[in-house]
Design a protein around this motif. Structure first.
Motif, PDB file in Angstrom:
ATOM      1  N   TRP A   1       0.854  -1.200   0.015  1.00 24.26           N
ATOM      2  CA  TRP A   1      -0.024   0.018  -0.014  1.00 24.26           C
ATOM      3  C   TRP A   1       0.743   1.173   0.168  1.00 24.26           C
ATOM      4  O   TRP A   1       0.686   2.367  -0.820  1.00 24.26           O
ATOM      5  CB  TRP A   1      -0.819  -0.063   1.238  1.00 24.26           C
ATOM      6  CG  TRP A   1      -1.696   1.129   1.293  1.00 24.26           C
ATOM      7  CD1 TRP A   1      -1.323   2.585   1.686  1.00 24.26           C
ATOM      8  CD2 TRP A   1      -3.226   1.241   0.958  1.00 24.26           C
ATOM      9  NE1 TRP A   1      -2.448   3.356   1.538  1.00 24.26           N
ATOM     10  CE2 TRP A   1      -3.718   2.739   1.003  1.00 24.26           C
ATOM     11  CE3 TRP A   1      -4.048   0.404   0.476  1.00 24.26           C
ATOM     12  CZ2 TRP A   1      -4.925   3.179   0.968  1.00 24.26           C
ATOM     13  CZ3 TRP A   1      -5.359   0.668   0.369  1.00 24.26           C
ATOM     14  CH2 TRP A   1      -5.566   1.986   0.719  1.00 24.26           C
TER      15      TRP A   1
ATOM     16  N   VAL B   1     -10.083  -2.222   6.232  1.00 19.77           N
ATOM     17  CA  VAL B   1      -9.011  -1.818   5.139  1.00 19.77           C
ATOM     18  C   VAL B   1      -9.480  -0.797   4.151  1.00 19.77           C
ATOM     19  O   VAL B   1     -10.453  -1.011   3.717  1.00 19.77           O
ATOM     20  CB  VAL B   1      -8.919  -3.112   4.162  1.00 19.77           C
ATOM     21  CG1 VAL B   1      -7.860  -2.986   3.153  1.00 19.77           C
ATOM     22  CG2 VAL B   1      -8.336  -4.207   5.322  1.00 19.77           C
TER      23      VAL B   1
ATOM     24  N   THR C   1       0.897   4.070  -3.076  1.00 15.64           N
ATOM     25  CA  THR C   1       0.052   5.435  -2.834  1.00 15.64           C
ATOM     26  C   THR C   1       1.113   6.371  -2.163  1.00 15.64           C
ATOM     27  O   THR C   1       0.706   7.617  -2.245  1.00 15.64           O
ATOM     28  CB  THR C   1      -1.156   5.053  -1.805  1.00 15.64           C
ATOM     29  OG1 THR C   1      -0.598   4.743  -0.389  1.00 15.64           O
ATOM     30  CG2 THR C   1      -2.017   3.746  -2.238  1.00 15.64           C
TER      31      THR C   1
ATOM     32  N   GLN D   1      -6.673  -4.039  -5.299  1.00 14.28           N
ATOM     33  CA  GLN D   1      -7.499  -4.046  -4.234  1.00 14.28           C
ATOM     34  C   GLN D   1      -7.916  -5.391  -3.566  1.00 14.28           C
ATOM     35  O   GLN D   1      -7.395  -5.712  -2.320  1.00 14.28           O
ATOM     36  CB  GLN D   1      -8.900  -3.233  -4.352  1.00 14.28           C
ATOM     37  CG  GLN D   1      -9.662  -3.028  -3.054  1.00 14.28           C
ATOM     38  CD  GLN D   1      -8.929  -2.073  -2.191  1.00 14.28           C
ATOM     39  OE1 GLN D   1      -8.724  -0.892  -2.741  1.00 14.28           O
ATOM     40  NE2 GLN D   1      -8.652  -2.438  -1.003  1.00 14.28           N
TER      41      GLN D   1
ATOM     42  N   ILE E   1      -4.746  -6.529  -1.907  1.00 17.70           N
ATOM     43  CA  ILE E   1      -4.471  -5.553  -0.301  1.00 17.70           C
ATOM     44  C   ILE E   1      -5.417  -6.135   0.569  1.00 17.70           C
ATOM     45  O   ILE E   1      -4.968  -6.383   1.610  1.00 17.70           O
ATOM     46  CB  ILE E   1      -4.588  -4.266  -0.691  1.00 17.70           C
ATOM     47  CG1 ILE E   1      -3.450  -3.699  -1.715  1.00 17.70           C
ATOM     48  CG2 ILE E   1      -4.767  -3.313   0.713  1.00 17.70           C
ATOM     49  CD1 ILE E   1      -2.016  -3.540  -0.810  1.00 17.70           C
TER      50      ILE E   1
ATOM     51  N   PRO F   1      -1.455   2.711   5.130  1.00 18.69           N
ATOM     52  CA  PRO F   1      -2.987   2.609   5.022  1.00 18.69           C
ATOM     53  C   PRO F   1      -3.655   3.018   6.398  1.00 18.69           C
ATOM     54  O   PRO F   1      -4.894   3.332   6.199  1.00 18.69           O
ATOM     55  CB  PRO F   1      -3.019   0.993   4.938  1.00 18.69           C
ATOM     56  CG  PRO F   1      -1.709   0.625   5.568  1.00 18.69           C
ATOM     57  CD  PRO F   1      -0.771   1.623   5.094  1.00 18.69           C
TER      58      PRO F   1
END
Length: 688
Positions: free
Chosen positions: A208, A234, A212, A245, A248, A216
């Motif tokens: 993550w 999440v 990003t 996704q 993750i 998270p």
């Protein structure tokens, strides 16, 4: 290695034989990291010296050194190796590792470079698969522990050191670095025992963060961040990254059972993450991405192991035509990625075959990765894999030559120092203890003894002998519970039978003596019944257990009572007879002939109660007149007497006589307890 903490005051440089300390390059809650020179080889190294408060006693320091030597045996292209281990002149433990000056993952911005993200994740997962196969859990996977070497390869550092058992959870929650709680699995944040799935959770956090540029879960301090991992759902990726996704969600599942079952399965899932338009695809060659530029490597430099690591073995395993592996054959995953067969709790709802489709056998290699060296599959590996399979199948000690205990023996003979051997031994012996306790509880004492004897015979190495201790504790608890039940049921035979397990597993003398005393204290009603004149039968009614005499009290037995006490005879006559005042009768002369062994009659209910009390005092146990509630069968012989019962009638002014006598067809009737009757005797009940 952690970043330098603001306001930290560096200690005086330590003195380490064979090394020259240059400067401090990092420190954390447990250690200070120095740049040093190894004088014998003239090379720069990073030396991690533990702080005095982190390992305050000699036991913890020796444990740390043993752990470090174990981790030094991990040889993998994506794990930072350990060169040396020792003590400073001040007695502080240290270890030396390569100096990697190219920074850590937290200092790099990989947003928009999904190929590089895949490459880093693949490297980390291959390293974890290798380590997990050898029984080593990292427990502190985070960006600061992902370093880069001269070739810009990602390497995992501080393997298994920061949070090994025995060192606490980074000292205290107050001292917990935010950089660690940012990657901490929920079970780890709760202070629970963790397994390799905690490492996979941390890799999910890294994924993550690389995608990003942020974490998270956020928090103002270590505690709030840890709580966020435990409580918060999440988060959702932005639309441009939505194809990640599913990966993750499983990586960051709150329950370990719902995460990837092992690193190999997580590698499979990584290979299935779709590549979007604009993301470079590699065909025929592999690129190495780094700040120094990009270059192509020949396709032949990539071994087949990479394909296996991407899940080829799982694809093959799922084909219906694939034959089952032989017992001695190593799992395909162990050959390809050094990952053992998935090991889960019996209650786990996520298995290795539940992860969805795996990579095709011709899957494209992942960019930016040097092929990891597959762990050699040794004879010990094969026996441990077989032991794991047999453990899951419940074949702990049978059949001969094909059970988990036997395979552990073979693995120990092949490699007594194998890293997976102690953990698997503990699990097999724990299963032995659980099954033996269940067998003892259901009174299958022979099967329990056989299982325990087999386990004890296989416990020859120190780790196996240590693993027997929890088994002995479980067996002792199970036997104690059986004895407690036997006390309630007054079943001495059952209590004694349960002690077979104590001998089979070799409980210590004090514990065996305590259990034997508990069993021996239970009255032996069967032996008592055999000693009662005329015989007796043991009756179990609800929680009550007692022995009822098979025959009523005889004239001989009652005569001994009268001789000892001088008791006067109660008045007796045939019921309704007008002659009872003119020709009195008693137990000695009831009006008809009786032999010495015949049932005594013409005794009142009070006579019967006093006789029972007298017998109790003589024999040292409780003896009473039988009651209907105790299940005493009413006599039915046509020429025998009815019998007094302890039951009463008419507000207990009268007592009950039960049974058909030679004169009366009634099953029960209320009689005057002060008077004897020529067709009424009595029977005794012996209580424990």
């Amino acid at each position: 290695m952690s970043q330098t903490t603001i306001g930290y005051e560096s200690p005086a440089p330590p003195r380490i034989a064979g090394y020259r300390i240059v400067r401090v390059i990092g420190h954390g809650g447990m250690a200070t990291v120095y740049l040093g020179t190894q004088l014998s080889l003239g090379r720069d190294v990073a030396i991690k010296v533990m702080r005095p408060e982190a390992l305050a006693d000699e036991v913890s320091r020796r444990r740390f050194e043993n752990e470090t030597r174990t981790i030094a045996r991990l040889e993998h292209p994506h794990i930072v190796g350990i060169h040396d281990v020792g003590r400073t002149d001040d007695g502080l433990p240290w270890y030396a590792m390569p100096h990697l000056p190219h920074g850590h993952l937290g200092q790099r911005d990989l947003r928009g470079d999904q190929a590089r993200v895949r490459a880093v994740l693949h490297a980390l997962l291959s390293a974890l698969a290798y380590a997990h196969a050898r029984g080593v859990i990292h427990r502190d996977v985070k960006a600061e522990n992902v370093l880069f070497d001269e070739a810009d390869r990602p390497l995992l550092a501080d393997f298994g050191i920061a949070l090994r058992r025995g060192y606490g959870t980074r000292m205290t929650m107050v001292g917990l670095a935010v950089g660690s709680t940012a990657y901490m699995a929920p079970e780890q944040a709760r202070g629970q025992q963790v397994d390799f799935r905690a490492d996979l959770y941390s890799v999910g956090v890294l994924a993550w963060e690389m995608l990003t540029g942020a974490l998270p879960f956020e928090g103002e301090d270590a505690l709030s961040m840890a709580l966020a991992h435990v409580q918060n759902p999440v988060p959702r990726l932005p639309p441009a990254l939505r194809h990640w996704q599913r990966f993750i969600d499983q990586a960051l599942a709150k329950s370990p059972k719902r995460r990837f079952s092992d690193a190999a399965q997580m590698l499979d899932a990584l290979a299935q993450v779709p590549q979007r338009d604009g993301e470079p695809r590699i065909t025929g060659s592999i690129r190495r991405i780094g700040r120094g530029g990009r270059r192509l490597l020949p396709w032949l430099a990539v071994p087949v192991v990479v394909l296996a690591g991407l899940g080829t073995w799982r694809w093959l395993d799922r084909r219906e035509a694939a034959p089952a592996p032989a017992d001695d054959a190593p799992p395909a995953a162990a050959v390809a990625t050094a990952t053992p067969p998935p090991v889960q709790d019996a209650s786990s709802d996520a298995g290795a075959d539940d992860a969805g489709p795996a990579a095709a056998p011709d899957a494209t290699p992942v960019a930016g990765i040097e092929a990891p060296r597959a762990a050699p599959v040794s004879e010990a590996d094969r026996h441990l894999a077989a032991a794991e399979r047999l453990l899951q199948a419940g074949r702990l000690a049978a059949p001969a030559d094909d059970n988990a205990l036997e395979r552990l023996d073979r693995a120990r003979v092949a490699d007594a120092q194998h890293l997976r051997l102690p953990a698997l031994t503990a699990r097999v012996f724990d299963a032995v203890g659980t099954r033996a306790a269940a067998l003892i509880a259901r009174r299958d004492d022979g099967a329990a003894a056989d299982l325990l004897q087999a386990a004890r015979a296989h416990a020859v190495a120190p780790a196996e002998i240590a693993a027997l201790q929890p088994v002995r504790a479980k067996v002792a608890d199970a036997i104690e519970a059986r004895i407690a039940d036997a006390v309630t049921a007054v079943d001495r035979d059952d209590a004694v039978a349960s002690l077979a397990g104590a001998d089979a597993i070799g409980l210590d003398a004090a514990t065996k003596a305590r259990l034997r005393r508990g069993a021996s204290a239970i009255p032996d009603l069967n032996a008592l019944a055999a000693r009662i004149a005329g015989g007796a039968r043991v009756v179990r009614s609800g929680d009550a257990v007692f022995a009822i005499s098979s025959a009523p009290v005889s004239r001989n037995e009652y005569a001994a009572f009268v001789a000892a006490t001088g008791r006067k005879s109660a008045p007796c006559r045939a019921r309704g007879s007008v002659l009872r005042a003119l020709a009195p009768r008693d137990w000695e002369a009831p009006g008809f002939d009786q032999a010495p062994g015949d049932p005594v009659v013409c005794v009142s209910w009070h006579d019967a109660v006093d006789y029972a009390r007298w017998r109790s005092e003589r024999e040292g146990r409780s003896i009473v007149v039988a009651s209907t509630a105790q299940g005493a069968a009413a006599p039915t012989a046509a020429d025998g007497p009815a019998e007094w019962r302890s039951d009463c009638a008419a507000a207990c002014k009268d007592r009950v006589a039960a049974g058909r006598s030679r004169r009366d067809d009634l099953d029960s009737r209320a009689l005057d307890p002060r008077r004897g009757y020529d067709d009424v005797g009595f029977r005794l009940v012996h209580l424990p």
